[in-house]
Design a protein around this motif. Structure first.
Motif, mmCIF file in Angstrom:
data_model
loop_
_atom_site.group_PDB
_atom_site.id
_atom_site.type_symbol
_atom_site.label_atom_id
_atom_site.label_comp_id
_atom_site.label_asym_id
_atom_site.label_seq_id
_atom_site.Cartn_x
_atom_site.Cartn_y
_atom_site.Cartn_z
ATOM 1 N N UNK A 174 -7.185 53.931 7.656
ATOM 2 C CA UNK A 174 -8.088 53.389 7.025
ATOM 3 C C UNK A 174 -9.492 52.764 7.616
ATOM 4 N N UNK A 175 -9.236 52.192 9.042
ATOM 5 C CA UNK A 175 -10.587 52.181 9.667
ATOM 6 C C UNK A 175 -11.312 53.313 9.897
ATOM 7 N N UNK A 176 -10.584 54.412 9.903
ATOM 8 C CA UNK A 176 -11.517 55.698 10.151
ATOM 9 C C UNK A 176 -12.245 56.014 8.774
ATOM 10 N N UNK A 177 -11.695 55.795 7.626
ATOM 11 C CA UNK A 177 -12.171 55.875 6.446
ATOM 12 C C UNK A 177 -13.564 55.288 6.195
ATOM 13 N N UNK A 178 -13.226 53.900 6.449
ATOM 14 C CA UNK A 178 -14.327 52.763 6.278
ATOM 15 C C UNK A 178 -15.473 53.259 7.224
ATOM 16 N N UNK A 190 -13.246 62.802 0.005
ATOM 17 C CA UNK A 190 -12.974 62.422 -1.088
ATOM 18 C C UNK A 190 -11.683 63.121 -1.444
ATOM 19 N N UNK A 191 -11.397 64.480 -1.377
ATOM 20 C CA UNK A 191 -10.231 64.998 -1.605
ATOM 21 C C UNK A 191 -9.082 64.426 -0.645
ATOM 22 N N UNK A 192 -9.068 64.144 0.677
ATOM 23 C CA UNK A 192 -8.213 63.632 1.446
ATOM 24 C C UNK A 192 -7.749 62.233 0.993
ATOM 25 N N UNK A 193 -8.658 61.588 0.692
ATOM 26 C CA UNK A 193 -8.428 60.021 0.353
ATOM 27 C C UNK A 193 -7.734 60.210 -1.099
ATOM 28 N N UNK A 194 -8.067 61.036 -2.029
ATOM 29 C CA UNK A 194 -7.173 61.052 -3.202
ATOM 30 C C UNK A 194 -5.900 61.402 -3.035
ATOM 31 N N UNK A 195 -5.486 62.396 -2.032
ATOM 32 C CA UNK A 195 -4.284 62.715 -1.603
ATOM 33 C C UNK A 195 -3.504 61.674 -0.951
ATOM 34 N N UNK A 196 -4.104 60.916 -0.098
ATOM 35 C CA UNK A 196 -3.361 59.557 0.429
ATOM 36 C C UNK A 196 -3.125 58.505 -0.547
ATOM 37 N N UNK A 197 -3.828 58.595 -1.546
ATOM 38 C CA UNK A 197 -3.703 57.344 -2.505
ATOM 39 C C UNK A 197 -2.398 57.763 -3.425
ATOM 40 N N UNK A 198 -1.999 59.010 -3.523
ATOM 41 C CA UNK A 198 -0.874 59.453 -4.125
ATOM 42 C C UNK A 198 0.377 58.957 -3.502
ATOM 43 N N UNK A 200 0.306 56.653 -1.032
ATOM 44 C CA UNK A 200 0.339 55.262 -0.970
ATOM 45 C C UNK A 200 -0.322 54.364 -2.140
ATOM 46 N N UNK A 201 0.387 54.538 -3.222
ATOM 47 C CA UNK A 201 -0.154 53.995 -4.670
ATOM 48 C C UNK A 201 -0.453 52.474 -4.346
ATOM 49 N N UNK A 202 0.158 51.641 -3.354
ATOM 50 C CA UNK A 202 0.015 50.209 -3.733
ATOM 51 C C UNK A 202 -1.180 49.692 -2.547
ATOM 52 N N UNK A 203 -1.636 50.767 -2.050
ATOM 53 C CA UNK A 203 -2.644 50.256 -0.826
ATOM 54 C C UNK A 203 -4.136 49.962 -1.531
ATOM 55 N N UNK A 204 -4.346 48.691 -1.723
ATOM 56 C CA UNK A 204 -5.561 48.514 -2.648
ATOM 57 C C UNK A 204 -6.869 48.631 -1.847
ATOM 58 N N UNK A 205 -6.762 48.645 -0.344
ATOM 59 C CA UNK A 205 -7.834 48.859 0.488
ATOM 60 C C UNK A 205 -8.342 50.639 0.375
ATOM 61 N N UNK A 206 -7.162 51.514 0.333
ATOM 62 C CA UNK A 206 -7.231 52.898 0.032
ATOM 63 C C UNK A 206 -7.919 53.119 -1.226
ATOM 64 N N UNK A 207 -7.433 52.322 -2.301
ATOM 65 C CA UNK A 207 -7.886 52.488 -3.409
ATOM 66 C C UNK A 207 -9.429 52.176 -3.586
#
Length: 952
Positions: A174-178, A190-198, A200-207
């Protein structure tokens, strides 16, 4: 590195470089070469000391961390033995030593030599650095991870540390993403983040990160839809709203906050790297190349020549068939060349194992491979054609002009390969097969490359790479004997080497003597039938594992499908999940089983052949294992199927036999689909296995459980084949009720395949059987299906007749109210198609009231759409708009994008009729975008409406 002194004889070598890895399997490397660390308990001791590197660990604490509360008698002595062995292992590495003091054991080591501590240092430095430097540091830190921490090891303490490290890894991601987003690298992420969201569906920071990346890529609507999906999930399952940070991100996107927009800044170390391909994702499907690959220099050079030597020009259409016996190393050669030349194919690499020679699994059909390739190329399931010709055409269209490599592994015949060949001169294809494939050479211009066994020098190098040159040199006679028995076959050499590595105390002479004793009872290696030559090697390996692991290995030979998960394996062997994981890890360590992907286990086809041979030696045990496994699949699939379609009448399942574990219900619809996705490759072979074993109830009930899944995923050919087995099985039992049901489900499959004649034959037979049984409610199902089939043929009058008969039969039985509602809506819809709009409204209003009382979202959504259609044609456009909006909201909430888009098209018609051209234009745009993305044939019609409604 060599440093020269004052004269030629004064040469000093640099100190060896040591690496300890725990962020994955526990491993040690010295100057890049792996060092054997002994069995699991010994590696657990090392892991516990590495976690506390340079800090004392009391002996009692160390013992507890290795064995938990159940340490056996003599554990203290065993601990002392393990530490002594580890000291000898570390003896050649300066400044790395295990000492025991008053406070306990201390492993003295450079912290940066331990990937865990290096990871934590890099993360700490990143948090004090600017965004660009932080992104680089965090990427370096995350690249240290090779899988699950302490993979293959297990203890209560390790489980707790593993959980902590998973949290640290996620925080670093998450720090790397920011940091990367702050630097403007949203397109890369964007593609990597969308896959990670699947995942970790509850992580609001990732969302929030997903939303920002989508917004910056010009995908504002998708960003807002992602927020709505997260909000709905939180509300439905937790009764909570998103936190302030996520809500603020949503508001900033809604108002197009200019501070969210940044210019793309490429990473400093990769400024010349190509940007994302606008045509879709770039697949990188190549499996890892073998780290112990040796030799084959001449073959690699020949492949360079055959596949086109100039890396500056696109490869031409060229298929190289790498022939050779099973286990001879075709796949390793193909993958080594592919990885070495991956830079020549910047648009991606596709890989498929076609399983042409699996002893217990049918070869993978070309259409299955095409669907997997299209999925990797970004095509959604709804866009994929149902027929093979359509799949081929779409696949060739997508790869046209791309510089891609396609690796087709373990091919049985040329007919399997032909549909998978691209038509573009920019692509290259690499094929491996045990057969020579002359048709592939003559018809498609393939260049054959025959692969022989390894030369003695190469075979010796392969053994040395595993067990060390010094150990071989110490016993030259035994080494020659091992080479003679393995006959240059890489699979056999790797298996022998694994035995030697796992048992460092055994001398090679003893191992060679075991092979000598077995060789007298078994066939010698034959290039035309190499599987026989592995019996001696594999029998020794199986005897070297624990009895529980040996039993499990033999039972795996009875398992259908290309791989197996832990839950299914537990039922196969009647073992608890924890014990199953233990024996699987043991088999992986012995190179008898491979774990790929994580949590799923498979065997090389020759190893599976040997396991199947062992399973056949105890037919009663094999029969019990097969029944347990089929019970597991049936009961779990039934639970998942009822989540996919909760209004189906559940089956009366047979009681599972003892040892057949049935895990808890999948938590929701997504979990049910995920289970089917993972297990589907085994479920179709399981149906065939049930049929072969004459387990007739399983042979018809398993296809029933797959009906909804196959329909949603477009696996209609498999669905039809499964239902043919179900028809045979119910025919054998004389169960007319379920024979009728099997015919009806077969008709659904053939209807989706557009084989209307066959579908109608099955429906006619189903209806005849239900009428014979006097089952009006079941006959109503058939009449409903006949209505759908008639509608598909463009005959609404006939469809209306069937729908009315369906409604009458439902009303005359004790059918669930929702079924009456669905039939009422069908009657209303077909009345509307025939221009009888007032009658349509009356029927649909009645249907809607029943669906609302039944709390059926699908029943309500479909009926609102039917009402909208009728009101629109009655000129009551405001009422139509209201109905359509109700339907759109419900379809959107259910994630049914196809139905939502069709309803949006209808909504646009009504908005246009009221004179609100701007609203109609916006609605049609949304519908056209979704239908285009799904590959729906109506997309062009909606685009035409969109063009005609352009607003100045």
């Amino acid at each position: 590195m060599v440093a020269a002194g004052g004269g030629g004889d004064n040469v000093a070598m640099s100190a060896p470089t040591v690496e300890f890895r725990v962020l994955g399997a526990v491993e040690m490397y010295v100057d890049g070469r792996g060092v054997p660390l002994g069995h699991a308990r010994q590696r657990q001791v090392l892991a516990a000391l590495l976690v506390e590197a340079n800090r004392p660990v009391p002996a009692d604490t160390l013992r507890e961390r290795v064995w938990g509360d159940g340490a056996p008698q003599g554990a203290q002595g065993s601990l002392h033995t393990y530490v002594s062995r580890l000291r000898r292992t570390l003896g050649a590495v300066p400044d790395t030593v295990i000492r025991r003091g008053t406070a306990g054991y201390v492993l003295t080591v450079d912290p940066d030599a331990v990937d865990l501590h290096l990871f934590r240092r890099l993360v700490g430095e990143a948090r004090a650095a600017d965004d660009d430097a932080a992104a680089g540091l965090l990427t370096r830190a995350l690249d240290l991870w090779r899988g699950e921490a302490f993979a293959t090891l297990d203890s209560p303490w390790l489980a707790g540390i593993r959980t902590t490290l998973d949290g640290e890894r996620m925080a670093a991601e998450l720090d790397r993403n920011d940091a990367a987003l702050h630097c403007g690298r949203h397109a890369d992420l964007v593609t990597e983040l969308a896959a990670a969201a699947v995942a970790h569906p509850w992580d609001e920071r990732l969302a929030a990160q997903v939303m920002v990346a989508m917004y910056r890529c010009g995908r504002q609507a998708e960003a807002l839809e992602h927020y709505r999906a997260v909000r709905a999930r939180l509300a439905d399952e937790l009764g909570a709203d998103p936190g302030p940070a996520l809500q603020q991100t949503f508001q900033r996107i809604v108002r197009a906050d200019p501070t969210l927009t940044v210019t793309y800044q490429p990473p400093r170390a990769a400024t010349d790297a190509p940007g994302p391909d606008p045509r879709g994702p770039i697949p990188r499907q190549l499996p890892a190349s073998s780290p112990s690959f040796v030799g084959r220099a001449a073959e690699l050079d020949m492949l360079d020549l055959l596949m086109g030597p100039d890396p500056g020009r696109p490869a031409t259409v060229l298929v190289s068939a790498i022939g050779g016996a099973g286990g001879i190393g075709k796949t390793w050669l193909a993958l080594r060349w592919a990885h070495r030349n991956s830079h020549r194919f910047p648009d991606g690499q596709l890989y498929a194992n076609l399983r042409g020679f699996e002893p217990a699994t049918a070869p993978v059909e070309p259409r299955v491979v095409l669907r997997r390739f299209l999925d990797a190329l970004g095509v959604e399931p709804a866009r994929m054609p149902a027929d093979l010709d359509g799949l081929e055409a779409l696949y060739r269209s997508l790869v046209a002009g791309r510089r891609m490599l396609i690796v087709l592994d373990n091919v049985r015949d040329a007919a399997t390969v032909a549909p998978l060949l691209p038509g573009s001169p920019t692509c290259a294809v690499l094929v491996t097969s045990r057969h020579r494939l002359p048709t592939l050479v003559s018809a498609h211009g393939a260049r054959p490359l025959a692969l022989d066994v390894l030369a003695e020098a190469e075979a010796l190098d392969l053994l040395a790479a595993h067990i060390g040159a010094a150990r071989l040199a110490a016993e030259p006679s035994a080494a020659r004997s091992l080479l003679r028995h393995c006959a240059g076959l890489p699979l056999a050499l790797g298996t022998v080497a694994a035995r030697a590595v796992l048992e460092p105390g055994i001398d090679l002479r003893t191992l060679a003597a075991e092979l000598d004793a077995a060789a007298g009872r078994l066939d010698a290696l034959d290039a035309d039938a190499p599987e026989t030559g592995l019996r001696s090697v594999l029998s020794c390996s199986v005897r070297a594992v624990t009895p529980a692991a040996a039993r499990f290995f033999a039972l795996l030979g009875s398992a259908p499908g290309p791989d197996i998960g832990v839950a299914a394996g537990s039922s196969l062997a009647a073992l608890p999940a924890a014990s199953t994981r233990t024996v699987l890890r043991e088999l992986v360590a012995a190179h008898l089983v491979q774990e790929h992907p994580p949590g799923r286990y498979r065997m090389h086809d020759l190893v599976r052949l040997y396991a199947t041979e062992l399973a056949g030696r105890d037919e009663p045990e094999r029969g019990r294992a097969v029944r347990r496994l089929l019970d597991h699949y049936l009961h779990t699939a039934h639970r998942a199927a009822m989540l996919l379609s909760p209004h189906r009448d559940p089956l009366d399942l047979p009681e599972p036999v003892a040892g057949a574990g049935v895990p808890p219900d999948p938590s929701d619809l997504d979990a049910a689909m995920a289970w089917f996705d993972a297990e589907y490759p085994a479920l179709i072979p399981a149906i065939r296995l049930a049929d072969e074993c004459r387990l007739d109830v399983h042979a018809w009930q398993l296809p029933w459980t797959l009906a909804t899944y196959c329909d949603r995923r477009g696996h209609w050919q498999d669905w039809a084949a499964a239902q043919r087995i179900a028809i045979d099985a119910t025919g054998r039992t004389g169960d007319l009720e379920h024979l009728a049901q099997a015919h009806r489900l077969a008709a659904n499959a053939y209807s989706n395949l557009r084989d209307v004649a066959t579908a109608r034959d099955h429906l006619d037979e189903s209806l005849r059987l239900y009428e014979h049984l006097g089952d009006g409610a079941a006959g109503a199902h058939v009449q409903f299906d006949l209505a759908l089939l008639s509608d598909r043929e463009g005959r609404p009058e006939q469809a209306l007749g069937h729908a009315r008969r369906s409604l009458d039969l439902y009303r005359g039985s004790d059918a669930a109210p929702i079924k009456v509602a669905v039939a009422l809506n069908a009657v209303g819809w077909y009345l509307g198609q025939l221009g009888r709009y007032r009658e349509a409204v009356d029927h649909c209003r009645e249907a809607l009231a029943i669906a609302q009382r039944a709390e059926s979202p699908y029943g309500q959504a479909n009926t609102w759409d039917s009402l909208g259609y009728a009101y629109h044609h009655l000129g009551q456009h405001d009422e139509a708009i209201s109905c359509y909006r109700q339907a759109v909201t419900l379809f959107h909430g259910m994630g049914d994008r196809h139905a939502e888009a069709l309803t949006l098209d209808h909504l646009g018609d009504s908005q246009q009729a009221t004179g609100d051209r701007a609203a109609a234009h916006d609605t049609w745009r949304r519908a056209a975008d979704t239908l285009t993305e799904l590959g729906h044939p109506d997309a062009g019609t909606v685009r035409a409406k969109l063009s005609s409604s352009e607003v100045a």
